[in-house]
Every structure is written in structure tokens, then in C-alpha cells.
Scaffold this active site. Structure first.
Site, PDB file in Angstrom:
ATOM      1  N   THR A 141       0.816  -1.214   0.000  1.00 55.89           N
ATOM      2  CA  THR A 141       0.000   0.000   0.000  1.00 55.89           C
ATOM      3  C   THR A 141       0.852   1.267   0.000  1.00 55.89           C
ATOM      4  O   THR A 141       1.900   1.321   0.627  1.00 55.89           O
ATOM      5  CB  THR A 141      -0.916  -0.009   1.240  1.00 55.89           C
ATOM      6  OG1 THR A 141      -1.688  -1.204   1.205  1.00 55.89           O
ATOM      7  CG2 THR A 141      -1.844   1.183   1.268  1.00 55.89           C
ATOM      8  N   PRO A 143       0.308   5.827  -0.035  1.00 57.89           N
ATOM      9  CA  PRO A 143      -0.735   6.795   0.357  1.00 57.89           C
ATOM     10  C   PRO A 143      -1.836   6.943  -0.690  1.00 57.89           C
ATOM     11  O   PRO A 143      -2.989   7.128  -0.352  1.00 57.89           O
ATOM     12  CB  PRO A 143       0.058   8.096   0.524  1.00 57.89           C
ATOM     13  CG  PRO A 143       1.435   7.648   0.911  1.00 57.89           C
ATOM     14  CD  PRO A 143       1.667   6.353   0.179  1.00 57.89           C
ATOM     15  N   SER A 147      -6.404  -0.630  -2.518  1.00 59.64           N
ATOM     16  CA  SER A 147      -6.872  -1.785  -3.288  1.00 59.64           C
ATOM     17  C   SER A 147      -6.419  -1.717  -4.744  1.00 59.64           C
ATOM     18  O   SER A 147      -6.187  -2.738  -5.381  1.00 59.64           O
ATOM     19  CB  SER A 147      -8.398  -1.853  -3.240  1.00 59.64           C
ATOM     20  OG  SER A 147      -8.814  -2.195  -1.942  1.00 59.64           O
ATOM     21  N   ASP A 271      -4.533 -14.680  -3.348  1.00 63.12           N
ATOM     22  CA  ASP A 271      -5.368 -15.888  -3.392  1.00 63.12           C
ATOM     23  C   ASP A 271      -4.992 -16.816  -2.252  1.00 63.12           C
ATOM     24  O   ASP A 271      -5.832 -17.501  -1.669  1.00 63.12           O
ATOM     25  CB  ASP A 271      -5.187 -16.630  -4.724  1.00 63.12           C
ATOM     26  CG  ASP A 271      -5.869 -15.885  -5.871  1.00 63.12           C
ATOM     27  OD1 ASP A 271      -6.639 -14.960  -5.592  1.00 63.12           O
ATOM     28  OD2 ASP A 271      -5.608 -16.246  -7.031  1.00 63.12           O
ATOM     29  N   ILE A 371     -25.967  -6.786  22.510  1.00 65.71           N
ATOM     30  CA  ILE A 371     -26.747  -7.661  23.389  1.00 65.71           C
ATOM     31  C   ILE A 371     -26.293  -7.517  24.842  1.00 65.71           C
ATOM     32  O   ILE A 371     -27.121  -7.503  25.749  1.00 65.71           O
ATOM     33  CB  ILE A 371     -26.636  -9.137  22.930  1.00 65.71           C
ATOM     34  CG1 ILE A 371     -27.390  -9.327  21.618  1.00 65.71           C
ATOM     35  CG2 ILE A 371     -27.201 -10.088  24.001  1.00 65.71           C
ATOM     36  CD1 ILE A 371     -27.272 -10.726  21.025  1.00 65.71           C
ATOM     37  N   GLY A 373     -25.166  -4.926  26.205  1.00 74.11           N
ATOM     38  CA  GLY A 373     -25.481  -3.592  26.702  1.00 74.11           C
ATOM     39  C   GLY A 373     -24.261  -2.934  27.333  1.00 74.11           C
ATOM     40  O   GLY A 373     -23.171  -2.957  26.757  1.00 74.11           O
ATOM     41  N   GLU A 397      -5.932  -6.848   3.332  1.00 78.37           N
ATOM     42  CA  GLU A 397      -5.890  -7.944   2.360  1.00 78.37           C
ATOM     43  C   GLU A 397      -7.047  -7.842   1.367  1.00 78.37           C
ATOM     44  O   GLU A 397      -7.621  -8.829   0.930  1.00 78.37           O
ATOM     45  CB  GLU A 397      -5.943  -9.276   3.128  1.00 78.37           C
ATOM     46  CG  GLU A 397      -5.203 -10.420   2.475  1.00 78.37           C
ATOM     47  CD  GLU A 397      -3.692 -10.211   2.472  1.00 78.37           C
ATOM     48  OE1 GLU A 397      -3.201  -9.246   3.081  1.00 78.37           O
ATOM     49  OE2 GLU A 397      -3.025 -11.026   1.827  1.00 78.37           O
ATOM     50  N   GLY A 398      -7.340  -6.585   1.004  1.00 79.96           N
ATOM     51  CA  GLY A 398      -8.456  -6.345   0.086  1.00 79.96           C
ATOM     52  C   GLY A 398      -9.734  -6.081   0.867  1.00 79.96           C
ATOM     53  O   GLY A 398     -10.192  -6.931   1.611  1.00 79.96           O
TER      54      GLY A 398
END
Lengths: 420, 360
Positions: A141, A143, A147, A271, A371, A373, A397-398
């Protein structure tokens, strides 16, 4: 072939071992590590290194299943990826941030595995079985390029006089980038794998991965990110200014052909690793759901499985829906890694498993906080931490979106140009 | 070990069923729905594929070990063609498989072979009851011991082929547990009302059945546990949902690749493409969960019944989501009866209710 879901014995054993690690070395420090970002859990790291060395596992990096000497009569079904996914699920159940700083190569080693020559594999991967825990990281990656990996701008230029590559560029979001690159007396010397273009006019065909050894001059870790979750994991920004790398550190062909093998190398890595990331998401989701059921049981709430929907309470419905999400997501991971183990092309299943895991782990951890709370929201429990940790599954990872795009292209038979 | 590929025999069966689903069921589905009847020839042809026989052991007239996995694969492939037709083909199994799973040796010998070895005949079962809180484990239809036998009382709904059935298995509450009872036609007190009018499945003859002091001899009680029978019904339900959803996904996908809007195919728009990706992902998730549940049943695993429940529950949600989106992707064309997807959406809504209409 057959349809079968019996967990292989070796995997059962591994998971039993790792359950102990998760219970004793991860959960007890989980909260402390979250509250003190970037603190290093040396105990865990050293323990894992020793344990992996002694079992011969060496690394958590994915690798191909060993080819049988006589393929007509395989002694054992190949299960390397299946084992790995099962192990990562268990470690992530313990603490996904700590899993990310497990020594042994991670995504950096995965890239070498996927795109390196046999010589390169031997040269770069042996270190993970050394004396000290050792790390490797993947720098993809930038800046302006997430993707859309074909938009990376980092460059590699061959200096013919010295036969070295000169790397320039800026990389961000490098998981374990600090541990892989910056020397630490407790760790062995690692490396980072830097994706750069050898011909900016060639688009994807020009993309290559370069192994950059720890401490290489011209390379600096400029920043550690402060994050929503997985805070124990160092996420580094790395600047490369005229960094020199030996000629044979390029993974794949050093020349630009008309093909896009370089880019395909990156995609092959994904993959292989997407279902593994999905596995960690499933681990976090399982942690949250199991804790919820335990806490509900303490409050005297039991879930009545088997009743028609109309007779269930809202909480029972939620728990049952979460059970369905969790179990099915795990099966999708298993299928994707089973395909990898059996040398079947799994781009579709791999991305599907990632889409599903990203979805369900965010939904489940959100719902568990809801749930419970105020208890869900409290830092006394780990539920809120898992909710924060979980979100990364749908991003790295996408992202869920890019993986949907991959799935859609596969099922529609479209190229990247036909479905942008 | 883990493995995700049907074996050779299963694949041959899937291929045969797929040819039938594509070549026979699919072309007949709409006409059958509108005319509210299925051609007998169509049902017979499906029956001759031998799906039930493949899952019935040799001593009882079949040619294979009972396998929920095989049944699931076949039901999935067949429902792709048409749900009502598939349910009709599978109906005799509603009678024989519970006997195989919960019956005595005598009952198996008496009932199963004459059915599986012959042409398709109407043998069926009555589980569902006309109540919002219908619960297969808490039936309102009662069985009370009386003399050497039992007396059944209650109302059943959505009973396939009840009017012509040679015999039914009627499920009733016996001292708090669900039990199956073999009830031959013309048994006094057994009354079949006019055909049910439902949102879909109009091609399938479904009836309401009333039991008023129906006397049943002891020998007609299926003494075995109901849990494995219910689990087998649940995985069947899930498998059928998969087939319906798969058909809807493929239809919507093909339509989206043809339909032009704003200069491109609508499938090239992410709004549509992402819907299709999510549909495919959801189907795959539930298919694997269903396979695992069926495998657990076959392997006699501890949590198999719960897994079957989860698969059925999840698949019912999945098929609603997928068929709804298929209609949405076709837009106005999705809503008109010239296209099949609205029918599949009506089918899709039913899967929360259909448990008991099929078994594998």
C-alpha cells in the site's frame, strides 16, 4: 473425491496446543496490550518462536503442500494450508493483534513463497528457523494506492554499473514493518518485501516485488500508526530513498514482458492469503460468540436450538443467526484452503471466504456488544475490543468491496476492464 | 479429512438429475404452476432417476446406503429446475425414509420395497399443522393409547397428494414426543379436504387432512426417535432452497449480462454486480453448511441435529434474500409472470414453512 468434514488428526492436535497458548499467553495480556499501544509481548513472541522451531513448523507463512513421491498413491492428503488456516483461527481467537506479530515471516514470507525462485526461497526463508524470533513484512500500500495496487508509484531502477536495484517510494500500512526492518537485539534480522515498478509506463506488467533486508540504508520507518484495534500490532510507514538492493532480490522476472506476471504474482499471494485472513476473522467472531453465550448462561439465559423462529426470543434468534454465520464462514475458509492444498484454482472461493468473514465478524462483534449492553461497552470485558479488532478483517488484504468485485468478475466471466 | 467434491457415483447422479431439471422440469414449471397440475409423465421420469432408490439399502429394494449427502446433492440439482415438480418426485420418500429411519424391521420389509421398486405411487406424510406457532416437536395433533393401539386426533395442512395417497405417515404428539403413525387410505376418521390454496406450489396437490378418532394398530407406530427424521427433513429443506436460489442467481446473472442501460450491460454496474456477488457468496455459505449437516447425519455425529436445524434456518433466509434480489435485478420484468423469477421468489418465501414437505 468425496464430501467430508472430519478434522484431520494433526490439525486437532495443533489446535489443542494453540488453545493452551491462547488461554495462557494471549488472553491474560490482551487488555494490557490494547491499552498500551505498540508494547511488545516478548514472552509470547519468544514462546511461539521456540514452539514453532521445535515442531519444525518454523513459520506461519503459507507454503505449498509437499508433493507426494508417487502422486498415484498419495500417503496423506495434503493439508498444509488447512492446518495453517486452523492454527490462525485459533490464534486469532486468542488475540488477533498478537497473532499478527507472531514471528516467522507473515506476508513477507508468503510473497517469497508465491513469487520467488527455489533459490530465493532457500536464501530468504531459512532465517525463520534461526536462534531468534524473526519477522518479515509486505509493503504494498501507498498513500495514493490501496486496493488499486496497479497504481503504486514506488520505482525500482537497475544500476547497471553495480548491478543493484535502486528503490524509491513511500509505503504505508506495513503490518509488522517495524519488527521486520528495525533491528532489535531480541529479534533476528528480517526483511520487507517492497512492491515497485520497474517500468512506470508498463502498468501492471512492470510491477515486481523486491526483498529488502532489515537495516538497508536509505530505508526508514517514519511512523507507527495509531489504530482503532489490533493495537499490539505495529503498522508502519516506510520511506525508501535511493535504497540499494542486490540484483537477485527481485522476485520473478527482472525484465518487463508484455505479460502481467509481476502483478499476477501479487494476486497469487492474495489468493493464498485471503482465506487465511478470513480464518482470523472467524477466530475473532468465535471468541465473541462464545463469550456471549457464556455470559448469557451466567445470567440464566439458554438458547433453545431447534425451535421454530416464531417461538424464539430476540436474543435466541440473534445467537442462532450468529451461529449460522460463524459456521458457514469457517466452512468457506476450509474449502478455499482445501482447494489451495489440492492445487485447484481458488480465486473465487478465496475472495468469497474473505467477503463472508469480513461481513460476519463485524456483524457478530457488533451484535455481541449490543446484546450485552453496558457490559458489552465496558473495557472490563474484551467484547468491545473484539468489536474494534474485528473491523480490520473487512479492510486489509483487500476490502470487502474489492473482494466483491473479484467475486463478481469471476461469476460474470468479466475482465477488470469489463467490470471496473 | 476435509474434502469438498462429490464422489463419482454422486456426480453421475447429479449429472442425470441436472439433465432432467434442465430439460424437463424447468420448461414445464411455469405451465404447471398456472394450470395447477403436474403432468404424471414428468413426475414418473424424475422418479426413474432413482434418487430415492440410491439412498435405500438393497434388502429394501434400493441399491445404495442411505446417504443424506447424496440426497442433498440430488435435491439441490433438481430444485434448480422447479420446486413443485421436485417435491412431487420426492414425495414417496416422505413415506419410506421415516420408516427406514424410525421403523421396525417388519415395517421396513412390509412397506419400503413395494414402493421403491415400483413406478411412482402416491405415498406421503402429514407433519405441518395450520397454526402460526406450529412446532414439529410440540404437535397439536395427539395420539392416545387405547386398547392395542392408538387414537389420533388433529388437523394437518400442506399434505402432498393426500387425496390419492395409498397411505400417509401422520405425525402426532404421543405423551409429549412426536411419533409417526402409518395411516392407510380409507381409514375411518381420516378426511381429506379440498386442495390448499397457497402463494406458490400451486402445481403440487397439497391438502388439509383432518383426523377424528382415527384408530391405528400398535404395529403402525414408528417407534424410533423422531429427531433423525426431522433432521433429514431439515437438510432436505435446505438443499431445495439451495437449488431454487442457484436457479435464481443464474437467471439474474444471465439477464444482467444481456440487459443494456446507459451504454453498458447492467452487470457492468457495481450496484448490480455486488448484488450478484453477495447472492453467490450467501449460496455458497449455506451450501457448505448444508453439506456439513448432511455429512454429520451420515456419520452419526453428536451435533448433527443442531447442524441440520442451523442449515435449514440459514438456507431459508438465504433463499428469500437471493430470490428477492433476482426479482430486483430484473426490475419490472422480475415482477411479471412471463419471467420465472417472481415464482421463485414466492417459492423462496415458503422455506420457513416447508419443513416436512421433503426428506432426504
Amino acid at each position: 473425491m468425496t464430501i467430508e468434514f472430519e478434522t484431520p488428526k494433526p490439525i486437532v492436535n495443533f489446535r489443542f496446543m494453540l488453545q493452551t497458548v491462547a488461554d495462557n499467553m494471549m488472553r491474560p495480556v490482551s487488555r494490557e496490550m490494547d491499552e498500551n499501544e505498540h508494547q511488545i509481548p516478548y514472552d509470547y513472541i519468544e514462546f511461539m518462536h521456540t514452539a514453532m522451531k521445535s515442531t519444525g513448523a518454523g513459520s506461519l507463512a503459507p507454503r505449498e503442500s509437499k508433493k507426494e513421491e508417487d502422486p498415484a498413491k498419495p500417503k496423506h492428503a495434503p493439508i498444509a494450508y488447512q492446518s495453517l488456516a486452523s492454527m490462525l483461527e485459533m490464534l486469532a481467537w486468542g488475540d488477533v493483534g498478537m497473532y499478527l506479530i507472531t514471528p516467522g515471516g507473515g506476508l513477507g514470507a508468503a510473497a517469497v513463497q508465491a513469487a520467488g525462485s527455489p533459490e530465493q526461497k532457500a536464501k530468504f526463508l531459512a532465517r525463520f528457523n534461526g536462534e531468534k524470533p524473526t519477522f518479515a513484512a509486505m509493503c504494498m500500500t501507498e498513500p495514493q494506492a490501496g486496493s488499486d495496487t496497479s497504481a503504486i508509484r514506488a520505482t525500482a531502477v537497475l544500476d547497471k554499473a553495480t548491478n543493484e536495484w535502486i528503490l524509491n517510494g513511500e509505503k504505508i500500512f506495513v503490518t509488522a514493518g517495524h519488527k521486520s526492518f528495525v533491528p532489535d537485539e531480541k529479534f533476528g534480522a528480517g526483511f520487507i518485501v517492497v512492491w515497485a515498478t520497474i517500468d512506470p509506463t508498463a502498468g501492471r506488467a512492470g510491477m515486481r516485488a523486491f526483498v529488502v533486508e532489515a537495516g538497508t540504508p536509505g530505508v526508514t520507518v517514519t511512523k507507527l500508526e495509531h489504530k482503532l484495534g489490533i493495537r499490539v500490532s505495529d503498522t508502519a510507514a516506510i520511506a525508501l530513498v535511493d535504497a540499494r538492493v542486490p540484483y537477485d532480490h527481485v522476485l520473478g522476472s527482472p525484465t518487463v514482458e508484455k505479460t502481467t506476471t509481476g502483478f499476477k504474482g501479487a494476486m497469487a499471494t492474495f489468493d493464498a492469503t485471503r482465506p487465511l485472513v478470513a480464518a482470523t476473522g472467524v477466530g475473532v467472531a468465535r471468541a465473541a460468540l462464545e463469550e456471549l453465550k457464556k455470559l448469557l448462561a451466567e445470567q440464566g439465559v439458554t438458547v433453545r436450538y431447534g425451535l421454530p423462529r416464531q417461538k424464539l426470543s430476540a436474543i435466541e434468534r440473534d445467537v442462532i443467526d450468529m451461529e449460522i454465520m460463524l459456521k458457514s464462514a469457517w466452512l468457506m475458509v476450509l474449502k478455499a484452503v482445501w482447494m489451495a492444498d489440492n492445487q485447484k484454482s481458488n480465486a473465487l472461493e478465496s475472495s468469497m471466504s474473505k467477503v463472508r468473514a469480513g461481513d460476519i465478524v463485524t456483524k457478530i462483534t457488533q451484535k455481541v456488544v449490543e446484546i450485552m449492553g453496558p457490559l458489552g461497552y465496558s473495557r472490563e470485558y474484551l467484547l468491545e475490543k473484539w468489536f474494534r479488532d474485528a473491523k480490520i478483517t473487512d479492510i486489509y488484504e483487500g476490502t470487502g468491496q474489492i473482494n466483491r468485485l473479484v467475486v463478481a468478475r469471476q461469476i460474470l466471466g468479466y475482465s477488470g476492464a469489463e467490470l471496473r | 479429512m476435509y474434502s469438498f467434491e462429490p464422489n463419482e457415483e454422486q456426480q453421475m447422479l447429479i449429472d442425470a438429475v441436472t439433465r432432467y431439471a434442465k430439460g424437463d422440469l424447468r420448461p414445464a414449471g411455469r405451465e404447471a404452476e398456472e394450470s395447477k397440475s403436474l403432468p404424471q409423465k414428468l413426475i414418473r421420469k424424475g422418479w426413474e432417476l432413482g434418487v430415492l432408490q440410491a439412498s435405500t439399502p438393497e434388502p429394501y429394494g434400493g441399491f445404495g446406503d442411505r446417504s443424506a449427502v447424496t440426497g442433498v446433492l440430488a435435491a439441490d440439482a433438481m430444485a434448480w429446475g422447479d420446486l413443485a415438480g421436485t417435491l412431487a418426485v420426492m414425495t414417496p420418500g416422505l413415506f419410506t425414509l421415516p420408516i427406514l429411519l424410525a421403523g421396525s424391521e417388519e415395517q421396513k420389509k412390509q412397506w419400503i420395497e413395494p414402493i421403491v421398486a415400483a413406478d411412482w405411487q402416491a405415498f406421503s406424510a402429514a407433519l405441518i399443522e395450520p397454526a402460526f406457532d406450529f412446532d414439529p416437536n410440540d404437535l397439536k395433533t395427539t395420539a392416545a393409547a387405547e386398547g392395542d393401539g392408538f387414537v389420533l386426533n388433529g388437523v394437518k395442512t400442506m399434505v402432498p397428494f393426500a387425496e390419492t395417497a395409498e397411505a400417509l405417515i401422520v405425525y402426532a404428539n404421543l405423551n409429549g414426543a412426536t411419533k409417526g403413525f402409518i395411516v392407510p387410505k380409507n381409514t375411518p376418521g381420516l378426511a381429506v379436504s379440498a386442495r390448499e390454496k397457497l402463494m406458490s406450489l400451486n402445481a403440487l396437490p397439497l391438502y388439509r387432512v383432518t383426523l377424528a378418532d382415527v384408530k391405528i394398530p400398535q404395529s403402525n407406530l414408528l417407534a424410533g426417535d423422531f429427531a433423525p427424521v426431522l433432521a433429514a427433513m431439515r437438510v432436505a429443506n435446505a438443499a431445495l432452497a439451495l437449488g431454487v436460489a442457484q436457479g435464481a442467481l443464474e437467471y439474474a446473472r444471465d439477464y444482467a449480462k444481456e440487459r443494456q442501460a446507459f451504454g453498458v450491460k447492467i452487470a457492468q454496474k457495481q450496484a448490480i454486480a455486488f448484488m450478484l456477488a453477495e447472492m453467490a457468496t450467501e449460496i455458497e455459505a449455506m451450501r457448505l453448511l448444508t453439506w456439513e449437516a448432511a455429512w454429520m447425519l451420515d456419520a452419526g455425529k453428536e451435533d448433527a441435529f443442531m447442524q441440520a436445524y442451523l442449515a435449514s434456518t440459514g438456507a431459508a433466509d438465504m433463499v428469500m434474500m437471493v430470490t428477492d434480489r433476482a426479482v430486483q435485478i430484473l426490475g419490472g420484468h422480475g415482477y411479471i409472470r412471463e419471467y420465472p423469477v417472481e415464482m421463485w421468489m414466492r417459492n423462496g418465501r415458503g422455506f420457513t414453512t416447508f419443513t416436512g414437505l421433503a426428506i432426504v
